[in-house]
Scaffold this active site. Structure first.
Site, PDB file in Angstrom:
ATOM      1  N   LYS A   1       0.724  -1.202   0.026  1.00 38.82           N
ATOM      2  CA  LYS A   1       0.110   0.014  -0.041  1.00 38.82           C
ATOM      3  C   LYS A   1       0.756   1.197   0.100  1.00 38.82           C
ATOM      4  O   LYS A   1       0.602   2.201  -0.698  1.00 38.82           O
ATOM      5  CB  LYS A   1      -0.932   0.050   1.491  1.00 38.82           C
ATOM      6  CG  LYS A   1      -1.973  -0.793   1.314  1.00 38.82           C
ATOM      7  CD  LYS A   1      -3.086  -0.363   2.542  1.00 38.82           C
ATOM      8  CE  LYS A   1      -2.391  -0.652   3.846  1.00 38.82           C
ATOM      9  NZ  LYS A   1      -3.351  -0.380   4.966  1.00 38.82           N
ATOM     10  N   LYS A   2       1.895   1.327   0.738  1.00 39.61           N
ATOM     11  CA  LYS A   2       2.636   2.520   1.094  1.00 39.61           C
ATOM     12  C   LYS A   2       4.106   2.577   0.779  1.00 39.61           C
ATOM     13  O   LYS A   2       4.773   3.718   0.869  1.00 39.61           O
ATOM     14  CB  LYS A   2       2.586   2.662   2.559  1.00 39.61           C
ATOM     15  CG  LYS A   2       1.040   3.116   2.969  1.00 39.61           C
ATOM     16  CD  LYS A   2       0.725   3.363   4.639  1.00 39.61           C
ATOM     17  CE  LYS A   2      -0.435   3.530   4.872  1.00 39.61           C
ATOM     18  NZ  LYS A   2      -1.012   3.720   6.203  1.00 39.61           N
TER      19      LYS A   2
HETATM   20  N1  C2G Z   1      -7.852   7.832  11.279  1.00 43.78           N
HETATM   21  C1  C2G Z   1      -8.553   8.584  12.163  1.00 43.78           C
HETATM   22  N2  C2G Z   1      -7.860   9.961  12.198  1.00 43.78           N
HETATM   23  C2  C2G Z   1      -6.580   9.974  12.117  1.00 43.78           C
HETATM   24  C3  C2G Z   1      -5.816   8.869  11.629  1.00 43.78           C
HETATM   25  C4  C2G Z   1      -6.387   7.913  11.174  1.00 43.78           C
HETATM   26  O1  C2G Z   1      -9.947   8.586  12.094  1.00 43.78           O
HETATM   27  N3  C2G Z   1      -6.035  11.283  12.392  1.00 43.78           N
HETATM   28  C5  C2G Z   1      -8.469   6.421  10.993  1.00 43.78           C
HETATM   29  C6  C2G Z   1      -8.344   6.073   9.293  1.00 43.78           C
HETATM   30  O2  C2G Z   1      -9.128   6.769   8.771  1.00 43.78           O
HETATM   31  C7  C2G Z   1      -8.498   4.491   9.563  1.00 43.78           C
HETATM   32  C8  C2G Z   1      -8.012   4.346  10.817  1.00 43.78           C
HETATM   33  O3  C2G Z   1      -7.830   5.255  11.648  1.00 43.78           O
HETATM   34  O4  C2G Z   1     -10.057   4.425   9.507  1.00 43.78           O
HETATM   35  C9  C2G Z   1      -6.490   3.305  10.697  1.00 43.78           C
HETATM   36  O5  C2G Z   1      -5.614   4.512   9.854  1.00 43.78           O
HETATM   37  P1  C2G Z   1      -4.620   3.611   9.224  1.00 43.78           P
HETATM   38  O6  C2G Z   1      -3.598   2.855  10.071  1.00 43.78           O
HETATM   39  O7  C2G Z   1      -3.814   4.763   8.459  1.00 43.78           O
HETATM   40  O8  C2G Z   1      -5.301   2.714   8.024  1.00 43.78           O
HETATM   41  P2  C2G Z   1      -4.673   2.684   6.534  1.00 43.78           P
HETATM   42  O9  C2G Z   1      -3.197   2.313   6.647  1.00 43.78           O
HETATM   43  O10 C2G Z   1      -5.391   3.734   5.752  1.00 43.78           O
HETATM   44  O11 C2G Z   1      -5.314   1.053   6.158  1.00 43.78           O
HETATM   45  O12 C2G Z   1      -8.218  -1.816   3.931  1.00 43.78           O
HETATM   46  C10 C2G Z   1      -8.063  -0.570   4.639  1.00 43.78           C
HETATM   47  C11 C2G Z   1      -6.790  -0.181   5.102  1.00 43.78           C
HETATM   48  O13 C2G Z   1      -6.312  -1.327   5.799  1.00 43.78           O
HETATM   49  C12 C2G Z   1      -6.638   1.265   5.849  1.00 43.78           C
END
Ligand code: C2G
Length: 131
Positions: free
Chosen positions: A44-45
């Site tokens: 993903k990243k």
């Molecule tokens: N999140 C949030 N507020 C933030 C940072 C993150 O509400 N300031 C939420 C994101 O929107 C997400 C969750 O926390 O719903 C987890 O964030 P990440 O670990 O960044 O998730 P990500 O890597 O985007 O993975 O299948 C979908 C992916 O696995 C999501």
């Protein structure tokens, strides 16, 4: 029993992660979290998480608002995960707004507003600047 499911990497666990998990849990009776594997995160990243998979899983499973965890191994398998865990609601932050609308035939899909001014990327940038 209303089951809520959500997904994420939850690297360098912070208040934004806790907020969304607590709000997700409040939409049902139990919350199941799919934690992205290190390999999926690399896909993903383009980098591995700072916290290793086992530790991210341990942190998530230690939270009182989380009732179950599993490894999210592919972004494409959400439909299977939703069915397997008999989820009634899929919750994601609004950075994913619209992206999972295709699962509306399987369950409710809810996007919650992200917590402002905090992200793993910003935390890491702050640590780098301070060192
Ligand atoms: N999140 C949030 N507020 C933030 C940072 C993150 O509400 N300031 C939420 C994101 O929107 C997400 C969750 O926390 O719903 C987890 O964030 P990440 O670990 O960044 O998730 P990500 O890597 O985007 O993975 O299948 C979908 C992916 O696995 C999501």
């Amino acid at each position: 029993m209303r089951t809520v499911i959500t997904f994420g990497t939850f690297d360098v666990f912070h208040i934004g992660h806790l907020n969304i998990l607590k709000r997700a849990r409040s939409l049902g009776d139990r919350l199941i979290v799919g934690v992205s594997t290190d390999a999926l995160n690399y896909k993903k990243k383009g980098r591995y998480p700072i916290y290793k998979e086992e530790d991210r899983l341990a942190i998530l499973s230690g939270l009182s608002c989380v009732n179950g965890i599993f490894r999210e191994e592919s972004l494409e398998w959400k439909g299977q995960y939703i069915r397997e865990h008999k989820a009634d609601v899929l919750v994601m932050g609004d950075d994913w707004s619209g992206k999972f609308d295709c699962y509306r035939d399987l369950c409710e899909v809810v996007y919650l507003k992200r917590t402002a001014d905090i992200s793993t990327t910003e935390i890491l940038a702050g640590i780098r600047a301070a060192s």
